[in-house]
Design a protein around this motif. Sequence first.
Motif, PDB file in Angstrom:
ATOM      1  N   LEU A 165       0.813  -1.210   0.000  1.00  0.00           N
ATOM      2  CA  LEU A 165       0.000   0.000   0.000  1.00  0.00           C
ATOM      3  C   LEU A 165       0.852   1.268   0.000  1.00  0.00           C
ATOM      4  CD1 LEU A 165      -2.811  -1.019   2.529  1.00  0.00           C
ATOM      5  CD2 LEU A 165      -3.028  -0.786   0.052  1.00  0.00           C
ATOM      6  N   GLN A 166       2.125   1.138   0.370  1.00  0.00           N
ATOM      7  CA  GLN A 166       3.011   2.302   0.411  1.00  0.00           C
ATOM      8  C   GLN A 166       4.061   2.283  -0.699  1.00  0.00           C
ATOM      9  OE1 GLN A 166       4.090   3.476   4.693  1.00  0.00           O
ATOM     10  NE2 GLN A 166       3.578   1.318   4.929  1.00  0.00           N
ATOM     11  N   VAL A 167       3.854   1.495  -1.742  1.00  0.00           N
ATOM     12  CA  VAL A 167       4.854   1.395  -2.796  1.00  0.00           C
ATOM     13  C   VAL A 167       5.087   2.767  -3.427  1.00  0.00           C
ATOM     14  CG1 VAL A 167       3.119   0.768  -4.537  1.00  0.00           C
ATOM     15  CG2 VAL A 167       5.514   0.147  -4.875  1.00  0.00           C
ATOM     16  N   PHE A 168       6.358   3.117  -3.563  1.00  0.00           N
ATOM     17  CA  PHE A 168       6.693   4.435  -4.115  1.00  0.00           C
ATOM     18  C   PHE A 168       7.978   4.401  -4.924  1.00  0.00           C
ATOM     19  CE2 PHE A 168       9.347   8.251  -3.499  1.00  0.00           C
ATOM     20  CZ  PHE A 168       8.649   9.127  -4.320  1.00  0.00           C
ATOM     21  N   GLY A 169       9.077   3.973  -4.293  1.00  0.00           N
ATOM     22  CA  GLY A 169      10.386   4.093  -4.917  1.00  0.00           C
ATOM     23  C   GLY A 169      10.476   3.396  -6.261  1.00  0.00           C
ATOM     24  N   LEU A 170       9.985   2.177  -6.338  1.00  0.00           N
ATOM     25  CA  LEU A 170      10.065   1.422  -7.583  1.00  0.00           C
ATOM     26  C   LEU A 170       9.267   2.102  -8.686  1.00  0.00           C
ATOM     27  CD1 LEU A 170      10.881  -1.142  -9.103  1.00  0.00           C
ATOM     28  CD2 LEU A 170       8.796  -2.217  -8.231  1.00  0.00           C
ATOM     29  N   VAL A 171       8.057   2.534  -8.377  1.00  0.00           N
ATOM     30  CA  VAL A 171       7.208   3.183  -9.389  1.00  0.00           C
ATOM     31  C   VAL A 171       7.843   4.495  -9.839  1.00  0.00           C
ATOM     32  CG1 VAL A 171       4.899   4.064  -9.866  1.00  0.00           C
ATOM     33  CG2 VAL A 171       5.191   2.104  -8.342  1.00  0.00           C
ATOM     34  N   TYR A 172       8.380   5.242  -8.886  1.00  0.00           N
ATOM     35  CA  TYR A 172       8.998   6.530  -9.217  1.00  0.00           C
ATOM     36  C   TYR A 172      10.186   6.343 -10.161  1.00  0.00           C
ATOM     37  CZ  TYR A 172      11.289  11.047  -8.630  1.00  0.00           C
ATOM     38  OH  TYR A 172      11.883  12.259  -8.860  1.00  0.00           O
ATOM     39  N   VAL A 173      11.040   5.361  -9.851  1.00  0.00           N
ATOM     40  CA  VAL A 173      12.227   5.134 -10.677  1.00  0.00           C
ATOM     41  C   VAL A 173      11.835   4.610 -12.057  1.00  0.00           C
ATOM     42  CG1 VAL A 173      14.342   3.786 -10.876  1.00  0.00           C
ATOM     43  CG2 VAL A 173      13.726   4.791  -8.678  1.00  0.00           C
ATOM     44  N   ILE A 174      10.892   3.690 -12.102  1.00  0.00           N
ATOM     45  CA  ILE A 174      10.500   3.083 -13.375  1.00  0.00           C
ATOM     46  C   ILE A 174       9.946   4.129 -14.333  1.00  0.00           C
ATOM     47  CG2 ILE A 174       8.736   1.612 -14.439  1.00  0.00           C
ATOM     48  CD1 ILE A 174      11.010  -0.029 -13.482  1.00  0.00           C
ATOM     49  N   PHE A 175       9.111   5.032 -13.819  1.00  0.00           N
ATOM     50  CA  PHE A 175       8.409   5.971 -14.700  1.00  0.00           C
ATOM     51  C   PHE A 175       9.047   7.357 -14.741  1.00  0.00           C
ATOM     52  CE2 PHE A 175       5.001   2.919 -13.630  1.00  0.00           C
ATOM     53  CZ  PHE A 175       4.760   2.474 -14.916  1.00  0.00           C
ATOM     54  N   SER A 176      10.235   7.495 -14.192  1.00  0.00           N
ATOM     55  CA  SER A 176      10.923   8.784 -14.285  1.00  0.00           C
ATOM     56  C   SER A 176      12.254   8.657 -15.000  1.00  0.00           C
ATOM     57  CB  SER A 176      11.158   9.369 -12.891  1.00  0.00           C
ATOM     58  OG  SER A 176      12.041   8.536 -12.147  1.00  0.00           O
ATOM     59  N   GLY A 177      12.515   7.542 -15.620  1.00  0.00           N
ATOM     60  CA  GLY A 177      13.775   7.363 -16.318  1.00  0.00           C
ATOM     61  C   GLY A 177      13.818   8.091 -17.644  1.00  0.00           C
ATOM     62  N   SER A 178      14.998   8.267 -18.122  1.00  0.00           N
ATOM     63  CA  SER A 178      15.240   8.890 -19.430  1.00  0.00           C
ATOM     64  C   SER A 178      14.648  10.282 -19.546  1.00  0.00           C
ATOM     65  CB  SER A 178      14.667   7.997 -20.542  1.00  0.00           C
ATOM     66  OG  SER A 178      15.214   6.706 -20.463  1.00  0.00           O
ATOM     67  N   GLY A 179      14.607  11.017 -18.421  1.00  0.00           N
ATOM     68  CA  GLY A 179      14.143  12.390 -18.446  1.00  0.00           C
ATOM     69  C   GLY A 179      12.639  12.547 -18.540  1.00  0.00           C
ATOM     70  N   LEU A 212       0.073   4.884 -11.372  1.00  0.00           N
ATOM     71  CA  LEU A 212       0.068   5.995 -10.414  1.00  0.00           C
ATOM     72  C   LEU A 212      -0.323   5.466  -9.037  1.00  0.00           C
ATOM     73  CD1 LEU A 212       0.389   9.089 -10.058  1.00  0.00           C
ATOM     74  CD2 LEU A 212      -2.064   9.281 -10.504  1.00  0.00           C
ATOM     75  N   SER A 213       0.657   5.046  -8.278  1.00  0.00           N
ATOM     76  CA  SER A 213       0.374   4.527  -6.943  1.00  0.00           C
ATOM     77  C   SER A 213      -0.031   5.666  -6.005  1.00  0.00           C
ATOM     78  CB  SER A 213       1.592   3.790  -6.382  1.00  0.00           C
ATOM     79  OG  SER A 213       2.652   4.713  -6.118  1.00  0.00           O
ATOM     80  N   TYR A 214      -0.603   5.289  -4.880  1.00  0.00           N
ATOM     81  CA  TYR A 214      -1.129   6.285  -3.940  1.00  0.00           C
ATOM     82  C   TYR A 214      -0.018   7.174  -3.400  1.00  0.00           C
ATOM     83  CZ  TYR A 214      -4.030   8.173  -0.166  1.00  0.00           C
ATOM     84  OH  TYR A 214      -4.733   9.003   0.677  1.00  0.00           O
ATOM     85  N   VAL A 215       1.085   6.593  -2.987  1.00  0.00           N
ATOM     86  CA  VAL A 215       2.173   7.380  -2.406  1.00  0.00           C
ATOM     87  C   VAL A 215       2.873   8.210  -3.475  1.00  0.00           C
ATOM     88  CG1 VAL A 215       4.322   7.267  -1.084  1.00  0.00           C
ATOM     89  CG2 VAL A 215       2.445   5.715  -0.535  1.00  0.00           C
ATOM     90  N   LEU A 216       2.949   7.707  -4.695  1.00  0.00           N
ATOM     91  CA  LEU A 216       3.492   8.522  -5.784  1.00  0.00           C
ATOM     92  C   LEU A 216       2.604   9.730  -6.028  1.00  0.00           C
ATOM     93  CD1 LEU A 216       5.471   9.017  -8.095  1.00  0.00           C
ATOM     94  CD2 LEU A 216       4.057   7.530  -9.522  1.00  0.00           C
ATOM     95  N   HIS A 217       1.296   9.537  -5.995  1.00  0.00           N
ATOM     96  CA  HIS A 217       0.370  10.655  -6.143  1.00  0.00           C
ATOM     97  C   HIS A 217       0.532  11.644  -4.993  1.00  0.00           C
ATOM     98  CE1 HIS A 217      -3.998  11.987  -7.149  1.00  0.00           C
ATOM     99  NE2 HIS A 217      -3.120  12.655  -7.857  1.00  0.00           N
ATOM    100  N   LEU A 218       0.724  11.124  -3.793  1.00  0.00           N
ATOM    101  CA  LEU A 218       0.959  11.981  -2.628  1.00  0.00           C
ATOM    102  C   LEU A 218       2.224  12.820  -2.825  1.00  0.00           C
ATOM    103  CD1 LEU A 218       0.680  10.749   1.047  1.00  0.00           C
ATOM    104  CD2 LEU A 218       2.594  12.162   0.368  1.00  0.00           C
TER     105      LEU A 218
END
Length: 318
Positions: free
Chosen positions: A246-260, A272-278
């Motif tokens: 329920l608190q997944v963030f780091g993996l989603v952030y890195v996966i979808f923020s690569g290559s600029g 768009l996970s909950y913590v990423l949205h937060l």
Amino acid sequence: MTAPVLEGRKEVATRPRRRPRRRTNDRLVGWLLVTPAVAYFAVFLLYPALSALYYSFTDWNLRSAASWVGLANYADLMFDDVKYPHFWKSVQVTLQYTLIAVPLTMVAALVQALLVNAVRRGANLFRLLLFLPVVTAEAAVGAIWRWLYDPQYGLINSVLGLVGIPGQNWLNTPELVIPALAFISAWQCGISMIIYLAGLKGIPGTIREAAIIDGAGPWQRFWRVIVPMLRPTTFYLLVTGVIAALQVFGLVYVIFSGSGRSVTGGPEQSGLSYVLHLYLFAFRYDAMGAACAMSFILLIFIMIITALQFRFVKQEAS
């Protein structure tokens, strides 16, 4: 003045007992030892939590003074789809990820634990190799899996092509984003594997021997002996796994923020996970008050889910 006490022919004056200094010194040493932990808890945990609770009732953008709005942040997040259009989308994505990732991770951890437990030679080496993904930096994990999932040069599509299965655009197809992320979570199941392995080591050998004598085969021993004996371990991993998912963030952030690329959670906000949205509300959209409100909504939801899990286990045990 203390009264004398006759002891035989001699008079012995009773002396008031003195409190031993050692007990006082032990208390002082104890307080000195716990002071760093108490200070850390108060400064870095309790104070930020109370501050976040206060700011969740305010309109604050980190630059200007916070203005009190009461429950407006909570109401707008849950009911104002115009102001916060992706709030429920992030809730949906997080729940879907949890429902897929947690069982997949637990199954992968149990299979790995069974295999390592069955190995007689080199068990420590296999345990180390299976645990390496846990200690690998998330930035490196994200870079590796972006390459593995690459639709043109990725290793996964290349392997699928060898067996006649067409490759997929894993991170750009909305229906495949959550399964792809859940598979990465299962790949990082080293901690759960170690806990399951400890549970397997704790099963008495006499129980397995009795099952073999009774004629139970490997599959029957697994379902009738191993699974019931691992029930406390499974419940612990289920509770902690749900909380972590329920608190997944780091993996989603890195996966979808690569290559600029800008962080949006993938195509159609499918990742768009909950913590990423937060995080986006706090540091991209200048809505720290709403982000704090989201954090406490998540806290309440986690408490409810955990309480339901404990209640279900109690009812099942009774």
